[in-house]
Structure formats: structure tokens, C-alpha cells
Design an enzyme around this catalytic site. Structure first.
Site, PDB file in Angstrom:
ATOM      1  N   LYS A 141     -22.209  42.159  16.343  1.00  0.00           N
ATOM      2  CA  LYS A 141     -21.074  42.170  15.422  1.00  0.00           C
ATOM      3  C   LYS A 141     -21.381  41.258  14.241  1.00  0.00           C
ATOM      4  O   LYS A 141     -21.571  40.052  14.413  1.00  0.00           O
ATOM      5  CB  LYS A 141     -19.797  41.681  16.108  1.00  0.00           C
ATOM      6  CG  LYS A 141     -18.596  41.688  15.152  1.00  0.00           C
ATOM      7  CD  LYS A 141     -17.437  40.879  15.659  1.00  0.00           C
ATOM      8  CE  LYS A 141     -16.309  40.867  14.622  1.00  0.00           C
ATOM      9  NZ  LYS A 141     -16.725  40.316  13.306  1.00  0.00           N
ATOM     10  N   PRO A 142     -21.408  41.798  13.019  1.00  0.00           N
ATOM     11  CA  PRO A 142     -21.580  40.944  11.846  1.00  0.00           C
ATOM     12  C   PRO A 142     -20.262  40.300  11.444  1.00  0.00           C
ATOM     13  O   PRO A 142     -19.183  40.771  11.828  1.00  0.00           O
ATOM     14  CB  PRO A 142     -22.047  41.932  10.770  1.00  0.00           C
ATOM     15  CG  PRO A 142     -21.378  43.220  11.144  1.00  0.00           C
ATOM     16  CD  PRO A 142     -21.311  43.225  12.658  1.00  0.00           C
ATOM     17  N   ALA A 143     -20.351  39.217  10.680  1.00  0.00           N
ATOM     18  CA  ALA A 143     -19.137  38.631  10.099  1.00  0.00           C
ATOM     19  C   ALA A 143     -18.486  39.645   9.178  1.00  0.00           C
ATOM     20  O   ALA A 143     -19.180  40.393   8.473  1.00  0.00           O
ATOM     21  CB  ALA A 143     -19.497  37.361   9.337  1.00  0.00           C
ATOM     22  N   LEU A 184     -24.021  26.142  17.322  1.00  0.00           N
ATOM     23  CA  LEU A 184     -22.680  25.834  16.852  1.00  0.00           C
ATOM     24  C   LEU A 184     -22.685  24.846  15.694  1.00  0.00           C
ATOM     25  O   LEU A 184     -23.659  24.749  14.964  1.00  0.00           O
ATOM     26  CB  LEU A 184     -21.842  25.341  18.044  1.00  0.00           C
ATOM     27  CG  LEU A 184     -21.858  26.269  19.269  1.00  0.00           C
ATOM     28  CD1 LEU A 184     -21.061  25.673  20.411  1.00  0.00           C
ATOM     29  CD2 LEU A 184     -21.357  27.652  18.907  1.00  0.00           C
ATOM     30  N   CYS A 240     -25.575  25.289   8.572  1.00  0.00           N
ATOM     31  CA  CYS A 240     -25.214  24.459   9.723  1.00  0.00           C
ATOM     32  C   CYS A 240     -26.084  23.221   9.840  1.00  0.00           C
ATOM     33  O   CYS A 240     -25.711  22.266  10.518  1.00  0.00           O
ATOM     34  CB  CYS A 240     -25.298  25.274  11.009  1.00  0.00           C
ATOM     35  SG  CYS A 240     -26.904  26.051  11.264  1.00  0.00           S
ATOM     36  N   GLU A 281     -17.335  18.717   9.640  1.00  0.00           N
ATOM     37  CA  GLU A 281     -18.366  19.457   8.931  1.00  0.00           C
ATOM     38  C   GLU A 281     -17.792  19.971   7.615  1.00  0.00           C
ATOM     39  O   GLU A 281     -16.810  20.713   7.601  1.00  0.00           O
ATOM     40  CB  GLU A 281     -18.857  20.627   9.796  1.00  0.00           C
ATOM     41  CG  GLU A 281     -20.047  21.339   9.239  1.00  0.00           C
ATOM     42  CD  GLU A 281     -20.595  22.393  10.207  1.00  0.00           C
ATOM     43  OE1 GLU A 281     -21.781  22.752  10.067  1.00  0.00           O
ATOM     44  OE2 GLU A 281     -19.833  22.850  11.094  1.00  0.00           O
ATOM     45  N   GLY A 329     -22.032  30.103  15.101  1.00  0.00           N
ATOM     46  CA  GLY A 329     -20.778  29.909  14.389  1.00  0.00           C
ATOM     47  C   GLY A 329     -20.179  28.556  14.717  1.00  0.00           C
ATOM     48  O   GLY A 329     -20.881  27.622  15.110  1.00  0.00           O
ATOM     49  N   SER A 330     -18.882  28.461  14.589  1.00  0.00           N
ATOM     50  CA  SER A 330     -18.205  27.179  14.771  1.00  0.00           C
ATOM     51  C   SER A 330     -18.150  26.791  16.238  1.00  0.00           C
ATOM     52  O   SER A 330     -18.157  27.647  17.140  1.00  0.00           O
ATOM     53  CB  SER A 330     -16.785  27.238  14.210  1.00  0.00           C
ATOM     54  OG  SER A 330     -15.943  28.004  15.051  1.00  0.00           O
ATOM     55  N   TRP A 348     -21.598  34.550   8.504  1.00  0.00           N
ATOM     56  CA  TRP A 348     -21.750  35.096   7.161  1.00  0.00           C
ATOM     57  C   TRP A 348     -22.750  34.328   6.300  1.00  0.00           C
ATOM     58  O   TRP A 348     -23.187  34.830   5.268  1.00  0.00           O
ATOM     59  CB  TRP A 348     -20.396  35.095   6.433  1.00  0.00           C
ATOM     60  CG  TRP A 348     -19.675  33.769   6.492  1.00  0.00           C
ATOM     61  CD1 TRP A 348     -18.693  33.419   7.362  1.00  0.00           C
ATOM     62  CD2 TRP A 348     -19.920  32.603   5.688  1.00  0.00           C
ATOM     63  NE1 TRP A 348     -18.301  32.113   7.144  1.00  0.00           N
ATOM     64  CE2 TRP A 348     -19.036  31.590   6.118  1.00  0.00           C
ATOM     65  CE3 TRP A 348     -20.791  32.326   4.634  1.00  0.00           C
ATOM     66  CZ2 TRP A 348     -19.006  30.323   5.540  1.00  0.00           C
ATOM     67  CZ3 TRP A 348     -20.769  31.061   4.048  1.00  0.00           C
ATOM     68  CH2 TRP A 348     -19.882  30.081   4.507  1.00  0.00           C
ATOM     69  N   ASN A 349     -23.134  33.117   6.688  1.00  0.00           N
ATOM     70  CA  ASN A 349     -23.947  32.319   5.761  1.00  0.00           C
ATOM     71  C   ASN A 349     -25.407  32.746   5.717  1.00  0.00           C
ATOM     72  O   ASN A 349     -26.076  32.582   4.695  1.00  0.00           O
ATOM     73  CB  ASN A 349     -23.827  30.817   6.076  1.00  0.00           C
ATOM     74  CG  ASN A 349     -24.190  30.463   7.494  1.00  0.00           C
ATOM     75  OD1 ASN A 349     -24.222  31.315   8.373  1.00  0.00           O
ATOM     76  ND2 ASN A 349     -24.454  29.190   7.733  1.00  0.00           N
TER      77      ASN A 349
END
Length: 489
Positions: free
Chosen positions: A182-184, A259, A292, A389, A236-237, A158-159
Site C-alpha cells: 500500500k503506497p501513501a 519508525l 526519518c 520529530e 512510518g511514524s 510518502w517521503n
């Protein structure tokens, strides 16, 4: 929301599958919230596994015809898409600010950045070369050619809801792949608007499908398990990335993972402290600390520690936190109330263990998602802000004595995405840049990301590179062909 757009048709709330805008099979929708006000902007179709499967099957058919086209033909479509994105910067920025929260200036910048990946790879796709090489047997020759990997699945965060799509689909489409993305669930509107423009640019149906959903598991499971998908790319994470990578091993998919990070900014005593403070602030507080590669730990040599803190406080004092739609705001909200609470818990932990709040420290009132840019001093390596983080506008500042200690502190993490250092010593520049375990290093510079560079990390920050001339490699397979019987008749 539509009344804020010059072209209201860019606001799409259905899934985009095989060139058509469709509701979910179940009729389920999910709300998209404005993080600055918590108001519901729109309801978006929430698809699941069945719709995702249809998108993958359509991609398989479309990809074969697309790969058969010349690189020049594919490039022409991508260039038209790039042009349409740039023609609609303002509307796309408004959509992004409303759903993501970043200030309009940052949203406009991201849209231009996102378009640059389409333009870059529209050209780079023409430069996919192979090799011819001799073999031990003199009557044979070996050829290595590169072919598209096939259908690609992408899951984005999403960022950076626009740039993270184009950085993946730009190279994929340029070399002849198809993509299901696939979007957030927090920010589907930006990706859907880009799909609308891709459709207008003439991208054939099925080559890019967008599957939004409130429930990640059924979509993710289908993308990871479906054997038609030959590559999976995720930003992502680290926790989620590891899970998805493990799922992809069931069908031996190729993966690229961008990540988590825990970026250090190392400020040596010979640095230009004004530039270091400005750079650290720009890195740390960009997008309200929700990137990130933003500064997560600021390591300052003890002799200039106090002076640096004062200079950083001066920069932070110029910031104005507010609704991203207000052109006077420099920083917007964090994405959700839960994100705010997570950030606050890390600050509370640091303060409980002796840290001092040197600036900011104000968290939103009940229901609000604004955090004043914060500086923490007297922090130590046993606090959560060193290990985890932060993903918010909180800058912990640590002391170090020697160059060796700074390198050891920087490397004392499982992450290895981006790092920064400020020094005037060229020898130190090389020693530290080579000694720290990160995929990207900025020396006296924090604006390191662009279309031209190989973006990616080492250790648990992921695998693969995005952008640059290397960016197409993850979407290509190398095929060896041996041609024999070349002797004279």
C-alpha cells in the site's frame, strides 16, 4: 501531467492486482495533489478491504510457483526490472517531483537509489545458505535450511515513495516471497509506475500487487488480519507502527518496523567546523527536512557554538526554495499544508519559550507549503523541538559542555534511529559511538544510507534491518531438519 513524460504509459491511476490494472470495486477515486501548487494531478483508484483480500489470495498462489524457481531465475527477472528503472530515471523523477515535491535532482537520486536495492538483492538472493551440524546421537545429522516466509504485506511512506518499496520488495522477491503493498495516499504514482516496469520485466502476475487508497483503515486491517499474510513491513511514524504491530499479533505475523527518529548531530570543539556545518545542513535540510534520519537536534559544544551557527547560516544562505520542477530550486515544499502548520507550531512554541530565530522562519502564505530553511538558537531541552520529530526544514541548535553531557542529551529520547558526530579525536569517536543508543551512527559523515548498510533503529525507532547482507533475513524462516538412521548397515 502526461505531456511532461517521455513515456506517458508510466502514469498509472488504477490499482495493480494480480497482474491487472483495475478500478476500485466502488468506483471511488482520490486526488493526487502537487504540493508545490496544490493543483490536482490525477485521480487514482481508491480500493478497500475486498480488493486487498483478492490481491493477498492471488499472492498466495503466485508465491508458491515463484518460490519453486531457482534463485538464478528470480534474479534474472529482478535484474531486468532494475535495468528498466534505470532506463526511465527521468520520467520516474518527474512523477516523483510532481506528487511529492522534492527537487528533481533529489528525485533522480532516489530513483537510482531505489533501483540499487533491486540489483543488490537480485544477487543476494543467490546467497541464502544453510548449515549442517552434528548431533549428540552419532547416527543423526542436523540441517538448517532457509525458506521464504511467504506472502508479505508492506505499507510505505510518502517521503521516499520509490525507495521504500524497492528496499522491501527487493529482498522479498529475491528469496521467493510475494508482496502486497500500500503506497501513501499522497504519493501513489511512483509506486504504480514501478509496478508497470515490473510487469514489463516479466514479474509473474500476483507476485507484486499495489493497493492505493484514500482510506488506510480497511486496507491496513485486511493486511494485518488476513492469515495468509505471514510478514508485515512498515515504514512510518512510531504511533502508527505500534498500532499495526499490535494488530499483527492476532495472527502472529513477523514484523519489521522502521519508525520515527530524533537524530542528534553532535559537534565537538575539536571538529572541522566547515565540514560539520556542511554535514549538518545536508542532513537537516535534505528533502526539506522530511526524512526519518535527518538531523533533528544539533548539539554543539559551547566553546564553538557561535562560530558553528555563523557557518551554518552561511550554508543555509545559499539555498533556494521553490517548485521542485525548477532546476534552480535546492529545496521544495513540505508535503501538505497541515504538515506546515505542525512545523510552525513547534517553532512558535520554541520562540514563546525564549528561542531565537537566527535564519529563515518564514512560513508559506495562505495555501502555500513552502518554508524557508530555519535555524533556532538559544533552545533548551524543555521545548518541543527537543522532544518531537520536526519533519521539516527547522534546525534547533543546543549547547553542551562535556562529552558525558552530549551523550546524555543524545540518549534523552525514546527514539534511536540515526545519530551523527563530528570530532577529530579517535578515542572520542569510539566512546561516543558506543555510548549513544542508536542503530546507525555517522562519524564525520552524514551520507550514511546505501544499499550496502543495515538500515534500522533501536528503542521505539523500530525493529529489523533493511538493506545489506542482513536484509534478506526478515523474509526467511529457518527450518531445522533432523536426519536419523545414518549408522552402518
Amino acid at each position: 501531467m502526461k505531456d511532461l513524460l517521455k513515456d506517458p504509459t508510466l502514469l498509472r491511476t488504477q490499482a495493480y492486482i494480480n497482474g491487472e490494472w483495475v478500478d476500485s470495486d466502488s468506483g471511488e477515486t482520490f486526488p493526487v495533489l502537487n504540493p508545490a501548487t496544490q493543483e490536482v494531478l490525477v485521480e487514482v483508484a481508491s480500493v478497500a478491504g475486498a480488493e486487498t483480500r483478492r490481491a493477498i489470495e492471488a499472492a498466495e498462489v503466485a508465491q508458491k510457483a515463484w518460490a519453486a524457481k531457482s534463485a538464478m531465475e528470480r534474479s534474472a527477472v529482478l535484474k531486468k526490472w532494475n535495468d528498466l528503472i534505470l532506463e526511465n530515471v527521468e520520467d520516474l523523477a518527474v512523477i516523483m517531483t510532481l506528487e511529492q515535491g522534492k527537487v528533481l535532482a533529489e528525485s533522480r537520486g532516489e530513483i537510482v537509489y531505489a533501483a540499487s536495492f533491486i540489483e543488490w538483492f537480485a544477487e543476494e538472493g543467490k546467497r541464502v545458505y544453510g548449515d549442517v551440524f552434528p548431533l549428540p546421537q552419532g547416527t543423526s545429522r542436523g540441517i538448517a535450511i532457509k525458506q521464504p516466509v511467504g506472502v508479505v504485506a508492506a505499507v510505505t511512506p510518502w517521503n521516499f515513495p520509490s525507495a521504500m518499496l524497492t528496499r522491501k520488495c527487493g529482498p522479498a522477491l529475491a528469496v521467493g516471497c510475494a508482496m502486497v503493498a500500500k503506497p501513501a495516499h499522497e504519493t501513489p504514482l511512483s509506486m504504480l509506475a514501478l509496478a508497470e516496469l515490473a510487469d514489463r520485466a516479466g514479474l509473474p502476475a500476483g507476485l507484486l500487487s499495489i493497493v492505493p487508497g484514500a482510506h488506510a483503515a480497511p486496507i491496513g486491517d485486511e493486511l494485518c488480519s488476513n492469515p495468509i499474510v505471514r510478514k508485515f513491513t512498515f515504514t512510518g511514524s512510531t504511533r502508527i507502527g505500534k498500532y499495526l504491530a499490535a494488530k499483527c499479533t492476532e495472527t502472529m505475523k513477523r514484523t519489521s518496523m522502521e519508525l520515527g527518529g530524533n537524530a542528534p548531530v553532535i559537534v565537538f570543539d575539536d571538529a572541522d567546523l566547515d565540514k560539520a556545518a556542511a554535514g549538518a545542513a545536508a542532513s537537516k535540510y535534505r528533502n526539506s527536512g522530511q526524512t526519518c534520519i535527518c538531523a533533528n537536534r544539533i548539539l554543539v559544544q559551547e566553546g564553538v557554538y557561535d562560530e558553528f551557527v555563523e557557518k551554518l547560516k552561511g550554508v543555509v544562505g545559499t539555498f533556494k526554495v521553490g517548485d521542485g520542477m525548477d532546476e534552480t530550486s535546492t529545496h521544495g515544499p513540505v508535503i501538505t499544508r497541515k504538515a506546515l502548520e505542525d512545523i510552525k507550531s513547534m517553532v512558535d512554541d520554541a520562540v514563546a519559550h525564549g528561542a531565537e530565530v537566527a535564519a529563515g522562519g518564514s512560513f508559506g502564505e495562505e495555501g502555500e507549503q513552502f518554508i524557508q530553511p530555519t535555524i533556532l538558537c538559544n533552545v533548551t531541552e524543555d521545548m518541543r523541538v527537543f522532544r518531537e520529530e520536526i519533519f521539516g526544514p527547522v534546525a534547533p541548535i543546543f549547547k553542551f559542555k562535556t562529552e558525558e553531557e552530549a551523550i546524555a542529551m543524545a540518549n534523552d529520547t525514546e527514539f534511536g534511529l540515526a545519530a551523527y558526530l563530528f570530532t577529530k579525536d579517535q578515542g572520542r569517536t569510539w566512546r561516543v559511538s558506543e555510548g549513544i543508543e542508536y542503530g546507525m551512527v555517522g562519524v564525520n559523515e552524514v551520507a550514511i544510507s546505501s544499499t550496502f548498510i543495515p538500515f534500522g533503529g533501536v528503542k521505539e525507532s523500530g525493529q529489523g534491518r533493511e538493506g545489506s547482507s542482513y536484509g534478506v533475513d526478515d523474509y526467511l524462516e529457518i527450518k531445522y531438519i533432523c536426519i536419523g538412521d545414518l549408522g552402518a548397515d
